[in-house]
Design an enzyme around this catalytic site. Structure first.
Site, PDB file in Angstrom:
ATOM      1  N   HIS A 124       0.830  -1.209   0.000  1.00 46.80           N
ATOM      2  CA  HIS A 124       0.000   0.000   0.000  1.00 46.80           C
ATOM      3  C   HIS A 124       0.867   1.263   0.000  1.00 46.80           C
ATOM      4  O   HIS A 124       0.553   2.241  -0.678  1.00 46.80           O
ATOM      5  CB  HIS A 124      -0.924  -0.011   1.223  1.00 46.80           C
ATOM      6  CG  HIS A 124      -1.611   1.285   1.453  1.00 46.80           C
ATOM      7  ND1 HIS A 124      -1.201   2.191   2.398  1.00 46.80           N
ATOM      8  CD2 HIS A 124      -2.676   1.864   0.826  1.00 46.80           C
ATOM      9  CE1 HIS A 124      -1.984   3.257   2.367  1.00 46.80           C
ATOM     10  NE2 HIS A 124      -2.884   3.093   1.421  1.00 46.80           N
ATOM     11  N   GLU A 165       2.063   1.984  -3.360  1.00 47.55           N
ATOM     12  CA  GLU A 165       0.976   2.569  -4.153  1.00 47.55           C
ATOM     13  C   GLU A 165       0.983   4.098  -4.019  1.00 47.55           C
ATOM     14  O   GLU A 165       0.854   4.827  -4.996  1.00 47.55           O
ATOM     15  CB  GLU A 165      -0.357   1.978  -3.681  1.00 47.55           C
ATOM     16  CG  GLU A 165      -1.593   2.564  -4.364  1.00 47.55           C
ATOM     17  CD  GLU A 165      -2.712   2.840  -3.374  1.00 47.55           C
ATOM     18  OE1 GLU A 165      -3.097   4.015  -3.234  1.00 47.55           O
ATOM     19  OE2 GLU A 165      -3.199   1.881  -2.729  1.00 47.55           O
ATOM     20  N   HIS A 166       1.166   4.574  -2.778  1.00 49.92           N
ATOM     21  CA  HIS A 166       1.238   6.027  -2.571  1.00 49.92           C
ATOM     22  C   HIS A 166       2.441   6.641  -3.292  1.00 49.92           C
ATOM     23  O   HIS A 166       2.339   7.690  -3.932  1.00 49.92           O
ATOM     24  CB  HIS A 166       1.349   6.334  -1.071  1.00 49.92           C
ATOM     25  CG  HIS A 166       0.034   6.379  -0.373  1.00 49.92           C
ATOM     26  ND1 HIS A 166      -0.418   7.495   0.285  1.00 49.92           N
ATOM     27  CD2 HIS A 166      -0.937   5.448  -0.239  1.00 49.92           C
ATOM     28  CE1 HIS A 166      -1.612   7.244   0.823  1.00 49.92           C
ATOM     29  NE2 HIS A 166      -1.945   6.005   0.512  1.00 49.92           N
ATOM     30  N   GLU A 209      -3.804   8.550   7.160  1.00 53.98           N
ATOM     31  CA  GLU A 209      -4.822   7.708   6.534  1.00 53.98           C
ATOM     32  C   GLU A 209      -5.207   6.564   7.478  1.00 53.98           C
ATOM     33  O   GLU A 209      -6.380   6.225   7.624  1.00 53.98           O
ATOM     34  CB  GLU A 209      -4.295   7.139   5.210  1.00 53.98           C
ATOM     35  CG  GLU A 209      -5.317   6.240   4.507  1.00 53.98           C
ATOM     36  CD  GLU A 209      -4.784   5.606   3.230  1.00 53.98           C
ATOM     37  OE1 GLU A 209      -3.604   5.807   2.903  1.00 53.98           O
ATOM     38  OE2 GLU A 209      -5.566   4.907   2.567  1.00 53.98           O
TER      39      GLU A 209
HETATM   40 ZN   LIG Z   1      -3.769   4.937   0.848  1.00 56.35          ZN
END
Ligand SMILES: [Zn+2]
Lengths: 447, 441
Positions: free
Chosen positions: B71, B74-75, B151
């Site tokens: 994840h 992904e950022h 987040e």
């Molecule tokens: Zn995220």
């Protein structure tokens, strides 16, 4: 990152338009009895999306009958005509017909989606739901209880807390400040008689808009309109709701909530939807906070400082009020720096305005993304419906691009000067922020 | 309306990818010499297209002690390359009128852009560029850790439902990688360095580990040509994905009773992992039919019983996850009606399942549930991105396109006996977690 997508989806009239030739053909249909519908005929898929709206929604609930519109709308699909609630739901499910009616702030809206092969049944059940709902005691009690549960779930969410208190400050005694799901007492007090009266008052032919997209012709649709809506009364009976008068001074409110993070909502008055400067306001909003990862606020708070996962702003045009509204969530110790940075970015925007390339970039996006708001029969029907309820005109899609392109830098600066003053911002927070002062602090909110 | 809303809220808190109700999309496919697979679905409803790039690496591939790495990468994919500096990617797509984003699941990572179909070529250039030229600037990496920690707070730490979902996942999966949160544990996120991210990127991001899916107003041959033009030259060492570890959790039902003062409405969740069920089999699909039969629409048997007849629940939902790299799983949850106890409801629901298993299922309810599922396939075509999401997820989980294309037929082959067997399996399943989230300290 899904929050952002959601935000995009929530924009009611997400800008639209690329090429005149790609604008779908909209037909205006009149039924024998004079009912009107807007239609985009398209046979690529064996489906029909049918949507409608009756003006007058949650705003018409009196203060002691909050929750009335939502309950009435939900009950429409719980049995009608000779079908009790189970038989009605069985029949819809057997034909894969999706039928939902909901109460919004300004209007009751309905959506129906059906396979073309089952359209006769679908329209039959829609007509029954609207004109002869049973409002049975058992369904009435059950949905009331469901709403009590939903109210509890909703009122425990920080995003709801901040929105509720923000609206309470902005709308004060105006019906817009009311709770769509009612209060514990108002819900309890509602009777079936209330539901029947509200239904008779609100569902009529003079406050109706209809939008249809999919595998159906104009000839088929025209007589159907009378079949579905013809038995409704000619005129609705609705209270006259005045426009919102904004409070003289902005406020800062807090709902105390334990946790690591504070949810922050902020809002200022915005120009009405029919104002000729609306598109200029859209452009200004895009540059400041509406433009996803390219917006000034997102760049400053997330990309440069890592202060938040997301910050965004949006324009909300309701019938009786328009809002510039934004939200951000951040750790309790980061609230102060986040607010300071927000203030700095906003003040700079207000004082120095937008640069030419930013305006062009906003226009590029707003015009280029038109096809994205028309990518399904439901999305197209929602657009057709909004064009009617917001009185945007049949040529709205066809002319959208040229109208956005025609906005000048002067126009944008004028709008920023008038509507983007950071001193006008009210803040509503839910959490436990460090080093912030408030006008009003709520220890809790009744569920 | 309510029930669906509640089910939706619940699904969000689980952070699982969408349950699949698939369709027949008539896809065309081609594989380049460098093993990049391309799939195209034509849909000419509007002049738009969805471009999706799937990498067959997800949270289940996060190295030990580095949960959240897939994840996090992904950022970082939005943080610039040599030619397209930080922020320019999003600015370029916005200028084209497009909307872009990405998401990470336990099995894969997906990047998506929707835009006017005629402007598609620019996305090919941008995605091909960041498949091989990612900058991974050290300072940007440190800053993005703060974003992801925020987040995480938003999704999990600040949300009782989020914390509860994490505990349930741990209880259910034990040492299996599906136990870890997709976003990662706080202490793991805090320790990510540029080198850790780079190693992961170089190991997993390559044409041989990617699937490109385009759906919308496009011609397949043109898409294949564009893919060749922009991705054809990328060659990268191709690692095979490490297989997921074998199932080792001890047998038993683990209870998670989570209390949080901020919760005003209690609910219960029951989850099952079924490692003995062969994925992609008829017996696996029977769990999809069972979920529809129990809680589909407003007509599911259990929904009817508890929400309409007994009035003891205000919502009840069930779903199966059968399109997965790891073991098949099943989940059922319900919220009690006012004045009803959550534990009583849980007990009654489990008893209802037992009685249903004893009584047996009628062929008619099974046929009706299957019909609703098959019809949903037609509705799925009325979306721009959904076909790309479904087909990409299918391939990323290691299935063939035919799994989706023949899905209505496969559903048809599921018999009443199969569904009954699925119900029996749940009742005797050795790996379960039961959870209650409620108010109070
Ligand atoms: Zn995220």
């Amino acid at each position: 990152m899904n929050r952002l997508i959601l935000f995009f989806l929530l924009l009611l009239l997400w800008p639209v338009h690329a090429h005149a030739e790609s604008t779908p053909v909209i037909q205006r249909i009149k039924s024998p009895k004079g009912l009107e519908a807007w239609l985009i005929e398209d046979h690529k898929l064996p489906l029909i999306a049918f949507q409608f709206a009756f003006e007058g929604g949650v705003e018409t609930d009196s203060p002691d009958k909050q929750g009335l519109s939502v309950l009435m709308a939900s009950l429409l699909t719980q049995g009608a005509g000779s079908y009790d609630e189970k038989a009605f739901q069985d029949a819809l499910a057997a034909a894969s017909i999706a039928l939902d009616v909901e109460a919004g702030r300004d209007r009751i809206t309905g959506t129906m989606k059906t396979l073309a092969r089952n359209k006769d049944e679908a329209f039959k059940f829609l007509a029954l739901a609207l004109t002869s709902p049973r409002f049975e005691q058992s369904s009435f009690v059950r949905l009331k209880r469901q709403m009590q549960t939903l109210r509890k779930i909703q009122s425990a969410k920080p995003a709801w807390m901040s929105r509720y208190t923000l609206y309470r400050h902005i709308f004060q005694a105006h019906p817009y400040s009311q709770r769509a799901l009612g209060t514990a007492q108002s819900l309890e007090a509602l009777t079936r008689e209330d539901i029947k009266t509200h239904h008779a008052n609100l569902l009529a032919r003079d406050n109706l808009s209809v939008a249809v997209v999919g595998a159906i012709t104009a000839q088929e649709l025209a007589p159907l309109l009378d079949q579905i809506f013809g038995a409704l009364p000619e005129k609705s009976t609705r209270p006259n709701i005045p426009p919102v008068v904004w409070p003289k001074a902005p406020a800062r409110t807090l709902v105390k909530r334990q946790g690591e993070q504070t949810e922050i909502l902020f809002a200022a008055p915005m120009l009405p939807r029919h104002d000729p400067d609306w598109h200029a306001a859209q452009i200004a909003n895009y540059i400041l906070g509406g433009g996803g990862f390219t917006a000034r606020l997102m760049t400053a708070l997330r990309a440069h400082q890592g202060l938040t996962y997301g910050i965004s702003t949006d324009l909300i045009a309701m019938e009786k009020a328009s809002l510039l509204i934004g939200s951000v969530a951040t750790g309790n110790t980061q609230v102060r720096p986040a607010l300071d940075l927000l203030q700095t970015v906003w003040q700079d925007f207000y004082k120095n305005g937008a640069a030419e390339p930013e305006i062009t970039a906003a226009q590029d996006f707003l015009t280029g993304s038109l096809p994205l708001s028309l990518t399904s029969t439901d999305a197209m029907a929602a657009m057709l419906l909004a064009m009617q309820t917001q009185k945007l005109g049949m040529d709205y899609l066809a002319r959208y691009k040229e109208r956005v392109r025609a906005v000048t830098k002067d126009q944008v600066q004028r709008v920023i000067q008038k509507w983007f003053d950071p001193q006008q911002l009210s803040f509503a927070m839910a959490g436990a922020p460090d080093n912030v002062t408030f006008n009003v602090v709520y220890d809790k909110i009744d569920d | 309306m309510k029930r669906r809303l509640l089910a939706f809220i619940f699904l969000l808190t689980l952070l699982l990818p969408c349950p699949l109700k698939a369709a027949v999309f008539y896809p065309q496919t081609k594989t380049l010499d460098n093993e990049l697979q391309i799939v195209v679905v034509e849909n000419h409803l509007s002049p738009a297209a969805a471009f999706m790039l799937f990498y067959k690496v997800g949270a289940a591939d996060d190295p030990k002690g580095q949960t959240g790495l897939a994840h996090f990468l992904e950022h970082m994919m939005f943080k610039g390359t040599r030619d397209v500096p930080k922020g320019a990617f999003s600015a370029k797509i916005a200028a084209l009128g497009g909307q872009e984003n990405a998401y990470t699941t336990k099995d894969y990572t997906a990047y998506h852009t929707s835009l006017a179909a005629e402007r598609l070529e620019d996305i090919f250039a941008l995605e091909a560029d960041r498949m091989k030229n990612l900058l991974l600037d050290p300072q940007e990496t440190l800053r993005e850790r703060d974003v992801v920690l925020n987040e995480r707070k938003e999704r999990t730490d600040n949300s009782p439902q989020g914390i509860f979902a994490e505990k349930m996942n741990e209880a259910l999966y034990g040492a299996h990688p599906y136990a870890a949160p997709i976003i990662g544990k706080k202490q793991d996120i805090q320790n990510f360095t540029p080198q850790i991210v780079r190693d992961f990127y170089e190991r997993h991001y390559a044409p041989s580990r990617a699937i490109l899916v385009v759906s919308g107003a496009v011609q397949p041959q043109e898409i294949f040509a564009l893919a060749q033009k922009y991705f054809g030259e990328i060659s990268a060492p191709s690692f095979a994905a490490a297989p997921l570890p074998v199932w080792t959790r001890e047998k038993g039902t683990i209870a998670v009773e989570h209390k949080d003062e901020r919760v005003k409405q209690a609910f219960f969740v029951r989850r099952w992992v079924l490692p003995e069920i062969k994925v992609q089999s008829r017996e696996a699909l029977a769990f999809d039919v069972l979920a529809e039969l129990l809680a589909g629409g407003e007509v599911g048997l259990a929904f009817r019983h508890f929400v309409l007849d007994q009035n003891s629940a205000t919502s009840l939902s069930a779903s199966a996850d059968t399109l997965t790299r790891g073991p098949v799983s099943f989940v059922l949850s319900a919220t009690p009606a006012p004045d009803h106890d959550v534990r009583d409801l849980e007990r009654d629901v489990m008893r209802f399942l037992q009685e249903l298993a004893q009584k047996g299922l009628t062929a008619r309810t099974v046929v009706e549930a299957k019909q609703r599922m098959k019809d949903s396939a037609i509705f799925a075509r009325d979306r721009l991105m959904a076909p790309a999401q479904i087909l990409g997820a299918t391939l990323a989980a290691g299935y063939d396109l035919s799994f989706i294309e023949d899905w209505p037929e496969h559903i048809d082959t599921v018999t009443t006996k199969d569904v009954h067997q699925a119900l029996q399996t749940l009742l005797h399943a050795p790996y379960q977690a039961r959870g209650i989230l409620e108010g109070g300290a």
